[in-house]
Design a protein around this motif. Sequence first.
Motif, short mmCIF file in Angstrom:
data_model
loop_
_atom_site.label_atom_id
_atom_site.label_comp_id
_atom_site.label_asym_id
_atom_site.label_seq_id
_atom_site.Cartn_x
_atom_site.Cartn_y
_atom_site.Cartn_z
N GLN A 49 0.91 -1.22 0.10
CA GLN A 49 -0.14 0.03 -0.11
C GLN A 49 0.86 1.43 0.01
O GLN A 49 0.39 2.33 -0.77
CB GLN A 49 -0.97 -0.04 1.32
CG GLN A 49 -2.04 -1.05 1.16
CD GLN A 49 -3.01 -1.26 2.49
OE1 GLN A 49 -2.54 -0.71 3.44
NE2 GLN A 49 -3.92 -1.72 2.28
N HIS A 50 2.00 1.14 0.87
CA HIS A 50 2.91 2.32 0.88
C HIS A 50 3.65 2.71 -0.88
O HIS A 50 3.52 3.83 -1.11
CB HIS A 50 4.03 2.08 2.08
CG HIS A 50 4.87 3.25 1.97
ND1 HIS A 50 4.52 4.63 2.68
CD2 HIS A 50 6.20 3.40 1.74
CE1 HIS A 50 5.54 5.16 2.92
NE2 HIS A 50 6.66 4.78 2.12
N LYS A 51 3.94 1.51 -1.21
CA LYS A 51 4.70 1.81 -2.64
C LYS A 51 3.52 2.26 -3.50
O LYS A 51 3.91 2.94 -4.40
CB LYS A 51 5.09 0.54 -2.79
CG LYS A 51 6.31 -0.12 -2.22
CD LYS A 51 7.18 -1.30 -2.71
CE LYS A 51 8.31 -1.68 -1.81
NZ LYS A 51 9.01 -2.74 -2.10
N ARG A 52 2.21 1.76 -3.55
CA ARG A 52 1.42 2.25 -4.34
C ARG A 52 1.22 3.53 -4.13
O ARG A 52 0.97 4.38 -5.16
CB ARG A 52 0.06 1.33 -4.17
CG ARG A 52 -0.25 0.54 -5.12
CD ARG A 52 -1.65 -0.02 -5.01
NE ARG A 52 -2.23 -0.63 -3.77
CZ ARG A 52 -2.21 -1.62 -3.27
NH1 ARG A 52 -1.98 -2.74 -4.18
NH2 ARG A 52 -2.45 -2.15 -1.98
N GLN A 54 3.25 5.82 -3.10
CA GLN A 54 4.52 6.65 -3.51
C GLN A 54 4.28 6.66 -5.03
O GLN A 54 4.61 7.61 -5.40
CB GLN A 54 5.64 5.97 -3.15
CG GLN A 54 6.02 6.16 -1.65
CD GLN A 54 7.42 5.58 -1.37
OE1 GLN A 54 7.76 4.38 -1.80
NE2 GLN A 54 8.00 5.95 -0.10
N ASN A 55 4.04 5.54 -5.71
CA ASN A 55 3.95 5.74 -7.22
C ASN A 55 2.89 6.39 -7.61
O ASN A 55 3.05 7.25 -8.63
CB ASN A 55 3.84 4.21 -7.58
CG ASN A 55 4.94 3.28 -7.35
OD1 ASN A 55 5.92 3.73 -7.18
ND2 ASN A 55 4.60 1.96 -7.49
N SER A 56 1.90 6.57 -6.92
CA SER A 56 0.69 7.47 -7.21
C SER A 56 1.10 9.11 -7.34
O SER A 56 0.95 9.82 -8.03
CB SER A 56 -0.45 7.22 -6.36
OG SER A 56 -1.23 5.85 -6.92
N THR A 57 1.96 9.16 -6.26
CA THR A 57 2.20 10.48 -5.88
C THR A 57 3.10 11.04 -6.99
O THR A 57 3.32 11.93 -7.65
CB THR A 57 2.83 10.69 -4.50
OG1 THR A 57 1.85 10.28 -3.69
CG2 THR A 57 3.47 12.21 -4.16
N GLY A 58 4.37 10.00 -7.39
CA GLY A 58 5.16 10.20 -8.24
C GLY A 58 4.65 10.34 -9.62
O GLY A 58 4.93 11.31 -10.35
N PHE A 59 3.66 9.75 -10.06
CA PHE A 59 2.81 9.76 -11.24
C PHE A 59 2.24 11.03 -11.20
O PHE A 59 2.20 11.87 -12.51
CB PHE A 59 1.95 8.59 -11.58
CG PHE A 59 0.99 8.74 -12.64
CD1 PHE A 59 1.65 8.44 -13.92
CD2 PHE A 59 -0.41 9.28 -12.41
CE1 PHE A 59 0.57 8.70 -14.93
CE2 PHE A 59 -1.23 9.32 -13.63
CZ PHE A 59 -0.76 9.25 -14.77
N HIS A 61 3.11 13.66 -9.68
CA HIS A 61 3.94 14.87 -9.71
C HIS A 61 4.65 14.97 -11.25
O HIS A 61 4.80 16.02 -11.81
CB HIS A 61 5.11 14.56 -8.89
CG HIS A 61 5.93 15.67 -8.77
ND1 HIS A 61 6.12 16.85 -8.40
CD2 HIS A 61 7.41 15.39 -9.39
CE1 HIS A 61 7.27 17.58 -8.35
NE2 HIS A 61 8.12 16.61 -9.13
N GLN A 62 4.82 13.87 -11.84
CA GLN A 62 5.25 14.02 -13.14
C GLN A 62 4.44 14.42 -13.83
O GLN A 62 4.66 15.39 -14.97
CB GLN A 62 5.77 12.57 -13.66
CG GLN A 62 6.47 12.36 -14.82
CD GLN A 62 6.56 10.88 -15.25
OE1 GLN A 62 6.50 10.04 -14.44
NE2 GLN A 62 7.51 10.82 -16.34
#
Length: 90
Positions: A49-52, A54-59, A61-62
């Motif tokens: 869940q934490h990695k998901r 982070q990936n959502s936040t990164g996406f 942001h990008q």
Amino acid sequence: MASAQSNSDQFRSQSEAKSEQLVESSNSRTNSHVNKVEDAIQRARESAQHKRAQNSTGFLHQTGEQMMHMAQGAVDGMKNTFGIGSNKNK
């Protein structure tokens, strides 16, 4: 003969008690292992869940960065069209 019967009863009683101890010990160890597995599953679930997140936040942001660059490009294009932009090619 009474002595043999008494020894047999005593041996049976001790055997039953030992069997009961072994079953209880086995159940205790099994429960301990089950708890460890459940804890590991929970940690893995939380990590996923934490990695998901982070990936959502990164996406996001990008995507936001890309939108800002596109908007800046549109602003620069409009400035150049109206002659108020800085012409770097001159």
